[in-house]
Scaffold this active site. Structure first.
Site, PDB file in Angstrom:
ATOM      1  CD  GLU A   1      -2.673   1.155   2.456  1.00  0.00           C
ATOM      2  OE1 GLU A   1      -3.737   1.775   2.727  1.00  0.00           O
ATOM      3  OE2 GLU A   1      -2.133   0.603   3.710  1.00  0.00           O
TER       4      GLU A   1
ATOM      5  CE  LYS B   1      -7.528   0.819   3.517  1.00  0.00           C
ATOM      6  NZ  LYS B   1      -6.025   1.638   4.239  1.00  0.00           N
TER       7      LYS B   1
ATOM      8  CB  CYS C   1      -4.318  -1.621   4.667  1.00  0.00           C
ATOM      9  SG  CYS C   1      -3.078  -1.359   6.002  1.00  0.00           S
TER      10      CYS C   1
END
Length: 276
Positions: A40, A114, A155
């Site tokens: 990321e 995300k 993440c």
């Protein structure tokens, strides 16, 4: 398939970060990797919204993305760009935290924004409000490759197991979890969560990570946990990159996915229930 987890320790300067990232991709390809993954925030890690607005670009104008696509083609590898911060054309002005899967011809095969935003109070001195600057994605993404079907996440998504179950039930064999995991939560939760997602889904989990202290000219800087991991469908850690930047190689055996799911076929055992 040989995969390579690229572990980085980026600053808030995309131009300064890029040469090391390209070098790691070249080294991974020279070591026989056909699938290379970066973490990321591959372009930069910044805590300053003003600085982000100055340096972020729209996808079609981003120099880091263009260079990574070119390197994937030059090296002939599949490349997962863990994520880049990008300007969007949305009306609210927030950025996208977008992961890219790039083919060995340099073409973008899949994009994933995300979904889950890191809005947490890690400690009295570490408070994060990712949703203040980034707008969440709204679509889960699967991508087909010659070596397996990939479910893309980023993440903080790691803490939401229903996303991974949906991806696995839709056919994912490999789950990607590029991260810039906080050093405190990482020490407590990173490995156990990755192993849990692998066990629950019967997938191979590949999680390239940021590591160390990330210096910022325009911010206070932050620490990340490192320990890029590859996890087998039965839960074994196949590779752990430790805390230094670099390349970690792992040979993937996709037959492990079928074996794990045959032994414990829980993906097909969902039942309706009521309450609470």
């Amino acid at each position: 398939m040989r995969a390579a987890l690229v572990q980085l320790s980026v600053t808030d300067d995309p131009e300064a970060n890029l040469p090391a990232t390209l070098g790691h991709i070249r080294a991974a390809a020279e070591a026989g990797a056909g699938f290379v993954l970066t973490p990321e925030c591959t372009g930069c890690l910044s805590s300053s919204r003003e600085h982000q607005r100055r340096i972020f670009r729209h996808e079609e104008e981003d120099a880091t993305l263009a260079a990574l696509r070119d390197q994937a083609a030059r090296s002939g590898v599949w490349l997962l760009v863990g994520s880049l911060g990008l300007l969007t054309h949305d009306g609210d002005g927030r950025f996208a935290n977008r992961s890219f899967l790039i083919g060995p011809d340099g073409a973008i095969v899949a994009r994933y924004d995300k979904i889950h935003m890191f809005d947490v109070n890690v400690s009295e001195t570490e408070v994060y409000r990712e949703s203040a600057a980034y707008r969440p994605g709204a679509r889960a993404v699967l991508a087909d490759t010659p070596f397996g079907r990939i479910g893309m996440t980023v993440c903080y998504d790691l803490r939401f197991p229903h996303l991974y179950r949906r991806l696995a039930q839709a056919g994912a064999e490999i789950l990607t979890v590029p991260a810039a995991f906080n050093h405190l939560t990482g020490a407590a939760h990173w490995e156990v969560l990755l192993r849990a997602r692998a066990i629950e889904t019967g997938c191979i989990v590949l999680a390239p990570a940021q590591t160390g202290f990330h210096a910022e000219v325009h911010g206070k800087g932050r620490r990340t946990h490192g320990h890029s991991l590859a996890v087998a469908p039965w839960g074994e850690v196949l590779a752990d990159a430790g805390t230094e930047p670099g390349v970690t190689l792992v040979d993937l055996d996709l037959s492990q996915v079928a074996r794990a799911r045959h032994r414990v076929p829980s993906l097909g055992h969902d039942r309706p229930f009521e309450g609470p």
